[in-house]
Design a protein around this motif. Sequence first.
Motif, mmCIF file in Angstrom:
data_model
loop_
_atom_site.group_PDB
_atom_site.id
_atom_site.type_symbol
_atom_site.label_atom_id
_atom_site.label_comp_id
_atom_site.label_asym_id
_atom_site.label_seq_id
_atom_site.Cartn_x
_atom_site.Cartn_y
_atom_site.Cartn_z
ATOM 1 N N UNK A 280 11.445 6.300 40.226
ATOM 2 C CA UNK A 280 10.968 5.017 39.781
ATOM 3 C C UNK A 280 10.584 4.173 40.993
ATOM 4 N N UNK A 281 9.686 3.242 40.786
ATOM 5 C CA UNK A 281 9.264 2.368 41.878
ATOM 6 C C UNK A 281 9.785 0.947 41.713
ATOM 7 N N UNK A 282 10.476 0.669 40.593
ATOM 8 C CA UNK A 282 11.058 -0.651 40.354
ATOM 9 C C UNK A 282 12.417 -0.519 39.682
ATOM 10 N N UNK A 283 13.348 -1.329 40.148
ATOM 11 C CA UNK A 283 14.646 -1.467 39.508
ATOM 12 C C UNK A 283 14.858 -2.958 39.318
ATOM 13 N N UNK A 284 15.303 -3.369 38.129
ATOM 14 C CA UNK A 284 15.456 -4.786 37.821
ATOM 15 C C UNK A 284 16.918 -5.145 37.579
ATOM 16 N N UNK A 285 17.265 -6.397 37.914
ATOM 17 C CA UNK A 285 18.624 -6.907 37.724
ATOM 18 C C UNK A 285 18.552 -8.398 37.447
ATOM 19 N N UNK A 286 19.686 -8.945 37.005
ATOM 20 C CA UNK A 286 19.812 -10.377 36.745
ATOM 21 C C UNK A 286 20.592 -11.013 37.883
ATOM 22 N N UNK A 287 20.050 -12.078 38.446
ATOM 23 C CA UNK A 287 20.656 -12.759 39.592
ATOM 24 C C UNK A 287 22.103 -13.163 39.314
ATOM 25 N N UNK A 288 22.965 -12.905 40.282
ATOM 26 C CA UNK A 288 24.353 -13.318 40.208
ATOM 27 C C UNK A 288 25.225 -12.539 39.250
ATOM 28 N N UNK A 289 24.671 -11.518 38.620
ATOM 29 C CA UNK A 289 25.425 -10.728 37.635
ATOM 30 C C UNK A 289 25.831 -9.376 38.229
ATOM 31 N N UNK A 290 26.899 -8.786 37.697
ATOM 32 C CA UNK A 290 27.264 -7.437 38.137
ATOM 33 C C UNK A 290 26.112 -6.475 37.856
ATOM 34 N N UNK A 291 25.862 -5.601 38.813
ATOM 35 C CA UNK A 291 24.772 -4.632 38.705
ATOM 36 C C UNK A 291 25.335 -3.260 39.042
ATOM 37 N N UNK A 292 25.030 -2.287 38.211
ATOM 38 C CA UNK A 292 25.453 -0.905 38.448
ATOM 39 C C UNK A 292 24.278 0.019 38.195
ATOM 40 N N UNK A 293 24.073 0.941 39.098
ATOM 41 C CA UNK A 293 23.047 1.964 38.923
ATOM 42 C C UNK A 293 23.703 3.316 39.188
ATOM 43 N N UNK A 294 23.298 4.318 38.414
ATOM 44 C CA UNK A 294 23.820 5.665 38.599
ATOM 45 C C UNK A 294 22.738 6.525 39.222
ATOM 46 N N UNK A 295 23.058 7.146 40.332
ATOM 47 C CA UNK A 295 22.143 8.074 40.996
ATOM 48 C C UNK A 295 22.627 9.489 40.721
#
Length: 82
Positions: free
Chosen positions: A1-16
């Motif tokens: 993918x060329x973009x990953x999105x998140x919400x500012x100030x919130x917990x973010x988790x991505x699985x590789x």
Amino acid sequence: TTQIKATAGQPFTVTLANKGTAIHNLSFYTAKGGTLIDPKAEGGLLKPGATEQIAFTAPAAGTYYFQCDVHPDQMFGDFIVK
């Protein structure tokens, strides 16, 4: 993918999940050639078949950068935080 999105100030988790045949990782930076956006925003080096979760708090709204540190010229994109 060329973009990953998140919400500012919130917990973010991505699985590789490394489905390739080479070692890979995933790290999130302020910009290309910049610094890590968080000490936890750098994944470990994964052997083929391995999986890892990377978890940190998303920074302020803006466009940041992610890449595989092993293959930074082939595997990279924008980390968009809104």
